[in-house]
Design an enzyme around this catalytic site. Structure first.
Site, mmCIF file in Angstrom:
data_model
loop_
_atom_site.group_PDB
_atom_site.id
_atom_site.type_symbol
_atom_site.label_atom_id
_atom_site.label_comp_id
_atom_site.label_asym_id
_atom_site.label_seq_id
_atom_site.Cartn_x
_atom_site.Cartn_y
_atom_site.Cartn_z
ATOM 1 N N THR A 61 0.800 -1.230 0.000
ATOM 2 C CA THR A 61 0.000 0.000 0.000
ATOM 3 C C THR A 61 0.834 1.282 0.000
ATOM 4 O O THR A 61 0.553 2.207 -0.750
ATOM 5 C CB THR A 61 -0.927 -0.011 1.231
ATOM 6 O OG1 THR A 61 -1.821 -1.108 1.072
ATOM 7 C CG2 THR A 61 -1.722 1.274 1.342
ATOM 8 N N ASN A 113 6.026 -1.074 3.292
ATOM 9 C CA ASN A 113 5.160 -0.462 4.317
ATOM 10 C C ASN A 113 5.917 -0.200 5.614
ATOM 11 O O ASN A 113 5.724 0.810 6.268
ATOM 12 C CB ASN A 113 3.973 -1.378 4.638
ATOM 13 C CG ASN A 113 2.837 -1.240 3.644
ATOM 14 O OD1 ASN A 113 2.859 -0.371 2.760
ATOM 15 N ND2 ASN A 113 1.842 -2.096 3.774
ATOM 16 N N LYS A 150 -6.981 4.853 4.944
ATOM 17 C CA LYS A 150 -5.695 4.559 5.590
ATOM 18 C C LYS A 150 -4.843 5.826 5.615
ATOM 19 O O LYS A 150 -4.759 6.537 4.605
ATOM 20 C CB LYS A 150 -4.917 3.498 4.802
ATOM 21 C CG LYS A 150 -5.562 2.129 4.774
ATOM 22 C CD LYS A 150 -4.675 1.143 4.012
ATOM 23 C CE LYS A 150 -5.347 -0.204 3.898
ATOM 24 N NZ LYS A 150 -4.550 -1.158 3.095
ATOM 25 N N ASP A 151 -4.133 6.039 6.708
ATOM 26 C CA ASP A 151 -3.270 7.217 6.804
ATOM 27 C C ASP A 151 -2.204 7.210 5.715
ATOM 28 O O ASP A 151 -1.901 8.235 5.111
ATOM 29 C CB ASP A 151 -2.640 7.333 8.204
ATOM 30 C CG ASP A 151 -1.957 6.069 8.680
ATOM 31 O OD1 ASP A 151 -1.135 5.508 7.934
ATOM 32 O OD2 ASP A 151 -2.241 5.625 9.815
ATOM 33 N N ARG A 152 -1.611 6.024 5.436
ATOM 34 C CA ARG A 152 -0.513 6.007 4.450
ATOM 35 C C ARG A 152 -0.993 6.356 3.045
ATOM 36 O O ARG A 152 -0.230 6.901 2.251
ATOM 37 C CB ARG A 152 0.224 4.678 4.465
ATOM 38 C CG ARG A 152 -0.605 3.420 4.288
ATOM 39 C CD ARG A 152 0.272 2.191 4.574
ATOM 40 N NE ARG A 152 -0.427 0.925 4.497
ATOM 41 C CZ ARG A 152 -1.125 0.364 5.482
ATOM 42 N NH1 ARG A 152 -1.260 1.003 6.637
ATOM 43 N NH2 ARG A 152 -1.698 -0.805 5.328
ATOM 44 N N HIS A 185 -8.175 -9.061 1.987
ATOM 45 C CA HIS A 185 -7.376 -9.746 3.011
ATOM 46 C C HIS A 185 -8.232 -10.681 3.863
ATOM 47 O O HIS A 185 -7.766 -11.733 4.303
ATOM 48 C CB HIS A 185 -6.722 -8.729 3.953
ATOM 49 C CG HIS A 185 -5.542 -8.029 3.364
ATOM 50 N ND1 HIS A 185 -4.419 -8.696 2.952
ATOM 51 C CD2 HIS A 185 -5.310 -6.716 3.119
ATOM 52 C CE1 HIS A 185 -3.538 -7.821 2.480
ATOM 53 N NE2 HIS A 185 -4.058 -6.609 2.561
ATOM 54 N N HIS A 205 -1.987 -1.576 -5.753
ATOM 55 C CA HIS A 205 -1.468 -2.917 -6.052
ATOM 56 C C HIS A 205 -2.652 -3.812 -6.313
ATOM 57 O O HIS A 205 -3.799 -3.405 -6.093
ATOM 58 C CB HIS A 205 -0.634 -3.462 -4.879
ATOM 59 C CG HIS A 205 -1.370 -3.437 -3.566
ATOM 60 N ND1 HIS A 205 -2.396 -4.315 -3.272
ATOM 61 C CD2 HIS A 205 -1.273 -2.611 -2.487
ATOM 62 C CE1 HIS A 205 -2.877 -4.043 -2.073
ATOM 63 N NE2 HIS A 205 -2.225 -3.001 -1.567
ATOM 64 N N HIS A 231 -0.892 -9.640 -0.806
ATOM 65 C CA HIS A 231 -0.232 -9.169 -2.022
ATOM 66 C C HIS A 231 1.198 -8.840 -1.624
ATOM 67 O O HIS A 231 1.597 -9.093 -0.491
ATOM 68 C CB HIS A 231 -0.958 -7.925 -2.547
ATOM 69 C CG HIS A 231 -1.250 -6.926 -1.451
ATOM 70 N ND1 HIS A 231 -0.335 -6.015 -1.006
ATOM 71 C CD2 HIS A 231 -2.340 -6.778 -0.634
ATOM 72 C CE1 HIS A 231 -0.852 -5.313 -0.009
ATOM 73 N NE2 HIS A 231 -2.057 -5.753 0.247
HETATM 74 ZN ZN LIG Z 1 -3.305 -4.808 1.592
#
Ligand SMILES: [Zn+2]
Length: 538
Positions: free
Chosen positions: A73, A94, A155-157, A289, A331, A472
């Site tokens: 991610t 990550n 998500k923060d990222r 997931h 991804h 992934h």
């Molecule tokens: Zn993922």
């Protein structure tokens, strides 16, 4: 309830003056659907009638690539609006290991400020400090001070890597509410409304979704090792179940509602310069997931997201904004071995636990008579040699570990950091890149591992399936290939069979809005052949 949140945003718009802006577009809406592989896009495209169908009527590259090996991610999102591959963005994984770190937790989260007091790789202080390059929003603000750069994500990222260093607003789901890492900004009024609506929604149980025939046909219960059953779920959720909320269309609906609210409240697209909003839709990844991408659950998620996007675009349409859309993904993903094998993928298997760095390190330590963990990391990807060993012992570990990994029947290859850094940075069509070239494109000498292990295709790198059953992160095309689609009102539809990289999105959008690309130079290129986009002559 979800409809209610979006309806509130629509009402907000209705109270504002409607202006029709001339070309170029006044607002760029950049949508990343986490784990939305091109395989899923191709399979579901005929089923889409809503927001995805609109994107499919624009300029579509179904052979888009996150061209690098570390298909996670954070690296993936770092390519989308920087124009750069992870080796250049510095976001190569990550979470990486920094053995020199002065705290007990030696891992560093990609969107963390590890120097902040009390930060850890699990419970971290969110920051953009590891991103080494500017984003489109950063560049727009440098060229046009009136431009706004906004991000909303599950998500923060995703929010951090798409908006970069100079966001005006940045909001992400922290597990309980939408939060920000920015200080000194006024929280928008719409944020309070969204957080309150989401709290209320989460407190109620959510009944399962009714599967349409296309999804019902995918309903095949599969019992996994340990007894967990997946494949026939309906994304029902108990009251207050935060993990269930994340792995359902409710999270994306909330992100879209907040995005619509911020566009209205900040009057994005109505200033003297273009604005950009990045929208990170994370639920598809959590669904993938939790249930794997091949069952009824993913079907329900994608068809619901198609409807949610349609509602979001309808709100933008009614506001009279001149906006352009981009869709891509960070991804792809791999389905669970049991279902893959049922569909004829004979080599699909769970990873052999002996490949865990901890197990391998223990075995090597015993054989070489070395203390400590010897090897640190997961079952594949970046592995680190214990740097407290003396240099000659580290060299012995490297040699033995490479031989052990390469000899294992589930391993495609293993490389030393020296092999990777000696490989020239790849360029050109990513389809034909070798495995080591893919690894090079997401390698950073300061952050990447000492050994890079690549499993064979269809080997699922999960040992403990109590939390996640699919993932992934490989250099194979099921993880690398993602859709890239551009849409704007009135544009001529074009279907592109040629490959494109997600690093090409930023320069293409820059050309669309007439933004000259100042230094630093980028890895990506402006994509030609798109209606309304004049790439600069090179
Ligand atoms: Zn993922």
């Amino acid at each position: 309830m979800r409809k209610f949140v979006l309806a509130a945003a629509a009402a907000f718009f209705a109270s504002q003056a409607v202006a029709q802006a001339p070309a170029p577009p006044k607002l760029l809406v950049v949508i990343s659907v986490d784990q939305f592989s091109a395989d899923l896009w191709d399979e579901y495209r005929p089923q889409f009638t809503g927001g995805f169908a609109r994107l499919a009527s624009g300029a579509v590259f179904h052979n888009g690539y996150q061209s690098h090996a570390a298909t996670e991610t954070c690296p993936g999102h770092s390519t989308i609006l920087t124009g750069d591959r992870p080796a250049t963005t510095g976001i190569v994984v990550n979470t990486w290991l920094d053995q020199s770190l002065g705290r007990s937790d030696k891992y560093v989260y990609c969107a963390e400020d590890e120097t902040a007091l009390g930060s850890s790789s699990i419970d971290y202080k969110v920051s953009d400090k590891h991103l080494r390059v500017p984003t489109l929003g950063d560049r727009m603000k440098a060229a046009w001070p009136a431009a706004r750069n906004v991000a909303v994500a599950g998500k923060d990222r995703a929010a951090v890597m798409m908006s970069g260093h100079h966001p005006d607003q940045r909001w992400y789901w922290d597990g309980k509410k939408f939060a920000t890492d920015l200080t000194g900004i006024a929280a928008p009024a719409y944020l309070t409304a969204t957080n309150a609506a989401v709290q209320k929604m989460m407190a109620q149980p959510q009944p399962g979704l009714e599967p349409p025939p296309f999804c019902a046909a995918k309903s095949q219960p599969i019992t996994l090792p340990g007894g967990k059953v997946i494949g026939n779920g309906t994304l029902a959720r108990a009251a207050g179940d935060a993990a269930g909320f994340r792995a359902s269309p409710e999270l994306d609906a909330s992100v879209l509602a907040l995005s619509a609210g911020l566009i209205a409240e900040m009057k994005l697209g109505r200033g003297s310069a273009p604005d950009v909003i990045s929208v990170g839709l994370s639920a598809t990844d959590y669904v993938g997931h939790t249930y794997g991408p091949g069952g009824q659950e993913m079907c329900l998620q994608l068809l619901d997201l198609d409807r949610e996007l349609a509602d979001f675009f309808a709100v933008l349409d009614r506001s009279g904004l001149d906006y352009a859309l981009v869709l891509t993904a960070d991804h792809g993903g791999l389905d669970i071995p049991e279902r893959l094998r049922a569909h004829g993928v004979a080599d699909a298997a769970w990873v052999d636990p002996v490949l865990r760095a901890s197990d391998m390190g223990k075995a090597l330590g015993a054989r070489l008579e070395l203390p400590g963990p010897v090897l640190i990391g997961d079952v594949s990807g970046d592995l680190w040699i214990d740097h407290s060993l003396k240099a000659s012992d580290q060299a012995r570990v490297l040699k033995e570990a490479l031989a052990e990994y390469r000899a294992h029947p589930q391993v495609a290859d293993a490389f030393s950091r020296e092999q990777i850094t000696n490989t020239p940075m790849p360029s050109g069509d990513p389809v034909g890149w070798s495995v080591i070239q893919r690894l090079r494109a997401s390698f950073d000498p300061e952050r990447s591992g000492d050994i890079l292990v690549v499993l064979k295709p269809h080997i699922m790198p999960i040992v403990d399936i109590s939390r996640y059953v699919a993932t992934h992160g490989s250099p194979w095309d099921y993880d690398r290939r993602v859709p890239i689609a551009f849409w704007r009102k009135g544009m001529s539809p074009t279907e592109h069979q040629e490959s494109a990289e997600t690093a090409d999105i930023m320069p293409t959008l820059a050309a669309m809005i007439g933004l000259p690309l100042a230094a630093p130079a980028i890895d990506g290129k402006c994509l030609g052949g798109i209606s309304g986009v004049a790439c600069p002559t090179r």
